[in-house]
Design a protein around this motif. Structure first.
Motif, PDB file in Angstrom:
ATOM      1  N   ASP A   1       0.805  -1.220   0.000  1.00  0.00           N
ATOM      2  CA  ASP A   1       0.000   0.000   0.000  1.00  0.00           C
ATOM      3  C   ASP A   1       0.837   1.269   0.000  1.00  0.00           C
ATOM      4  O   ASP A   1       0.405   2.300  -0.531  1.00  0.00           O
ATOM      5  N   GLU A   2       2.023   1.214   0.629  1.00  0.00           N
ATOM      6  CA  GLU A   2       2.796   2.437   0.835  1.00  0.00           C
ATOM      7  C   GLU A   2       3.946   2.613  -0.147  1.00  0.00           C
ATOM      8  O   GLU A   2       4.437   3.726  -0.325  1.00  0.00           O
ATOM      9  N   MET A   3       4.408   1.531  -0.778  1.00  0.00           N
ATOM     10  CA  MET A   3       5.578   1.610  -1.637  1.00  0.00           C
ATOM     11  C   MET A   3       5.214   1.252  -3.092  1.00  0.00           C
ATOM     12  O   MET A   3       4.174   0.680  -3.351  1.00  0.00           O
ATOM     13  N   THR A   4       6.127   1.616  -4.001  1.00  0.00           N
ATOM     14  CA  THR A   4       5.942   1.328  -5.427  1.00  0.00           C
ATOM     15  C   THR A   4       7.118   0.491  -5.920  1.00  0.00           C
ATOM     16  O   THR A   4       8.281   0.838  -5.655  1.00  0.00           O
ATOM     17  N   TYR A   5       6.812  -0.617  -6.614  1.00  0.00           N
ATOM     18  CA  TYR A   5       7.869  -1.483  -7.114  1.00  0.00           C
ATOM     19  C   TYR A   5       8.397  -0.966  -8.443  1.00  0.00           C
ATOM     20  O   TYR A   5       7.640  -0.590  -9.338  1.00  0.00           O
ATOM     21  N   THR A   6       9.722  -0.931  -8.576  1.00  0.00           N
ATOM     22  CA  THR A   6      10.375  -0.596  -9.830  1.00  0.00           C
ATOM     23  C   THR A   6      11.696  -1.350  -9.886  1.00  0.00           C
ATOM     24  O   THR A   6      12.365  -1.522  -8.865  1.00  0.00           O
TER      25      THR A   6
ATOM     26  N   ALA B   1      12.940  -6.787   0.407  1.00  0.00           N
ATOM     27  CA  ALA B   1      13.414  -7.855   1.292  1.00  0.00           C
ATOM     28  C   ALA B   1      14.136  -7.284   2.510  1.00  0.00           C
ATOM     29  O   ALA B   1      13.986  -7.786   3.631  1.00  0.00           O
ATOM     30  N   SER B   2      14.921  -6.217   2.313  1.00  0.00           N
ATOM     31  CA  SER B   2      15.614  -5.591   3.441  1.00  0.00           C
ATOM     32  C   SER B   2      14.618  -5.032   4.442  1.00  0.00           C
ATOM     33  O   SER B   2      14.754  -5.223   5.661  1.00  0.00           O
ATOM     34  N   ALA B   3      13.588  -4.335   3.937  1.00  0.00           N
ATOM     35  CA  ALA B   3      12.583  -3.760   4.825  1.00  0.00           C
ATOM     36  C   ALA B   3      11.836  -4.855   5.578  1.00  0.00           C
ATOM     37  O   ALA B   3      11.540  -4.718   6.775  1.00  0.00           O
TER      38      ALA B   3
ATOM     39  N   PHE C   1      14.103   4.550   1.399  1.00  0.00           N
ATOM     40  CA  PHE C   1      13.079   3.752   0.729  1.00  0.00           C
ATOM     41  C   PHE C   1      11.742   3.821   1.464  1.00  0.00           C
ATOM     42  O   PHE C   1      10.687   3.958   0.843  1.00  0.00           O
ATOM     43  N   LEU C   2      11.766   3.772   2.799  1.00  0.00           N
ATOM     44  CA  LEU C   2      10.534   3.713   3.589  1.00  0.00           C
ATOM     45  C   LEU C   2       9.902   5.083   3.817  1.00  0.00           C
ATOM     46  O   LEU C   2       8.686   5.172   4.014  1.00  0.00           O
ATOM     47  N   THR C   3      10.696   6.128   3.810  1.00  0.00           N
ATOM     48  CA  THR C   3      10.149   7.444   4.192  1.00  0.00           C
ATOM     49  C   THR C   3      10.290   8.503   3.115  1.00  0.00           C
ATOM     50  O   THR C   3       9.557   9.493   3.139  1.00  0.00           O
ATOM     51  N   GLY C   4      11.245   8.330   2.174  1.00  0.00           N
ATOM     52  CA  GLY C   4      11.483   9.374   1.187  1.00  0.00           C
ATOM     53  C   GLY C   4      11.114   8.960  -0.214  1.00  0.00           C
ATOM     54  O   GLY C   4      10.089   9.375  -0.770  1.00  0.00           O
ATOM     55  N   GLY C   5      11.959   8.121  -0.828  1.00  0.00           N
ATOM     56  CA  GLY C   5      11.714   7.713  -2.207  1.00  0.00           C
ATOM     57  C   GLY C   5      10.471   6.876  -2.382  1.00  0.00           C
ATOM     58  O   GLY C   5       9.734   7.001  -3.357  1.00  0.00           O
TER      59      GLY C   5
END
Length: 333
Positions: free
Chosen positions: A30-35, A64-66, A51-55
Motif C-alpha cells: 500500500d505504501e511503496m511502489t515497485y520498480t 526484502a531488506s525492509a 526507501f521507507l520514508t522518502g523515495g
C-alpha cells in the motif's frame, strides 16, 4: 520508525508469523511502489530509511531488506537473502530439460525462523508472493465452536415474547393468554414438546455419529500432508474448547507448561514434541512416521477425553465434530 510504519495499528489478537508477514506485505504493497531501477538515496542518507520514508520506490532488494528489519522489530528472527529465482512455470516449460538462469533471474527475499523447522523463505515483493507458510488456513480458521455455543445459548431467549395485561403485569403470549384450557390439553402439549425435543436431540446425536464416521474415514484415506493438517486442526480446536489459545510453532514452551499443569495425563514436554512433529510435517513437508503420527494422536486423544472443568467446556468438546465437518467441506472448496 519500523514500529510506527508496520506495527503501530497492528491487530495482534491472532498474532503469529503468518499474520506478521501478511502485515508486512500489506504495508509495503500500500505504501511503496515497485520498480526494477529505483533512484539512489541522497548522499549520506540511509538507503532503507530513504526507501521507507522518502523515495518510497524500490526493487526486491529494498523490499526484502525492509521485511527483514520489520520482522526483527516485531521479535521474529529474520534475515536477508539473495540468489536466483526459478519458477514452476520455467521448470514446466523446460519439459525435463535444463533451465538456464541469468542475471535477469536475480532476486532477493527474506527468510523467517520457525521453531523446530529452521529458516523458511518469505517473499514480500509484489508479483513474487508465494505461500511459504503452510499454516495459513489454520491461523485464519474461524472459531466456529465458540460461535455455535453462543448461538445455542441465545436461541431460547430469542423466541420469548411478553405482553402486558390490564394490571400492567407481564405475562407470556401464547396458549396461556387468559383462556382456561383442560388439563388434558396442557399435558398433551407438554408431551408433544418433550417428544419433539427428544427427536431433535436424537437427530443431533445421529449427526454427530455420522461426523465421527466421516472424520475417521477421511483421516484414514487422506495423504500424509492432509493427515498432519487435520491433526493440527484438531489440536488447535481441542485446546480452544478448553480455553487455551495455541498455534503451532508459537509460544510452544508456555503452552506446554500450561497443559502439563492443567491436565494430569499430559506430561511436561509432550506438547513441545508433538508441536515439533507437526511443524516438521506441515512446514517442512516431511511425512510423519507411523510411530510419530501415533504419538500426536495419543496426545490429542488425552486432551479430548480429559475431564472438563465445567458444562460449557464439555459441550464445546462434544460438538467439536460438527466444526470438523465444516472444516472438511472448506478444505474441499
Amino acid at each position: 520508525m519500523l514500529d510506527r510504519l508496520f506495527w503501530e495499528d497492528y491487530d495482534d489478537s491472532n498474532d503469529g508469523i503468518y499474520s506478521a508477514v501478511s502485515r508486512v506485505r500489506e504495508v509495503l504493497r500500500d505504501e511503496m511502489t515497485y520498480t526494477e531501477t529505483p533512484s539512489e538515496a541522497p548522499g549520506g542518507e540511509d538507503p532503507l530509511t530513504w526507501f521507507l520514508t522518502g523515495g518510497r520506490e524500490g526493487n526486491a532488494v529494498q523490499y526484502a531488506s525492509a521485511a527483514a528489519m520489520a520482522l526483527r522489530a516485531h521479535g521474529i528472527p529474520a534475515r536477508y537473502c539473495e540468489g536466483y529465482l526459478l519458477t514452476a512455470a520455467q521448470v514446466q516449460a523446460a519439459e525435463g530439460g535444463a533451465v538456464t538462469l541469468t542475471g535477469a533471474n536475480a532476486h532477493a527475499w527474506c527468510e523467517a525462523y520457525f521453531d523446530g523447522v529452521g529458516w523458511l523463505p518469505v517473499d514480500v515483493t509484489p508479483g513474487f508472493y508465494y505461500d511459504a507458510l503452510a499454516l495459513q488456513q489454520l491461523v485464519a480458521m474461524p472459531d466456529s465452536i465458540r460461535r455455535t455455543a453462543a448461538m445455542e445459548d441465545a436461541g431460547d431467549a430469542a423466541g420469548e415474547v411478553a405482553q402486558t395485561d390490564d394490571s400492567g403485569a407481564d405475562r407470556p403470549d401464547g396458549l396461556l393468554d387468559g383462556t382456561v384450557y383442560p388439563p388434558e390439553l396442557l399435558l398433551g402439549v407438554l408431551a408433544l414438546l418433550l417428544i419433539l425435543a427428544s427427536l431433535a436431540a436424537a437427530a443431533l446425536e445421529g449427526t454427530l455419529l455420522l461426523c465421527r464416521v466421516r472424520a475417521l474415514s477421511g483421516f484414514k484415506h487422506a495423504s500424509p500432508e492432509q493427515r498432519a493438517r487435520l491433526l493440527a486442526w484438531w489440536g488447535q480446536h481441542i485446546l480452544a474448547a478448553r480455553g487455551v489459545e495455541a498455534t503451532i510453532g508459537w509460544h510452544t514452551e508456555e503452552t506446554d507448561a500450561k497443559l502439563a499443569e492443567m491436565i494430569d495425563t499430559v506430561n511436561p514436554g509432550e506438547y513441545r514434541r508433538v508441536s515439533g512433529l507437526l511443524e516438521k510435517a506441515i512446514y517442512g513437508g516431511i511425512a510423519l512416521k507411523v510411530y510419530e503420527e501415533r504419538a500426536v494422536y495419543s496426545l490429542l486423544d488425552r486432551l479430548y477425553h480429559a475431564p472438563a472443568p465445567d458444562f460449557a467446556t464439555r459441550r464445546r468438546l462434544h460438538y467439536l465434530l460438527l466444526a470438523q465437518l465444516g472444516y472438511a467441506r472448506a478444505e474441499k472448496l
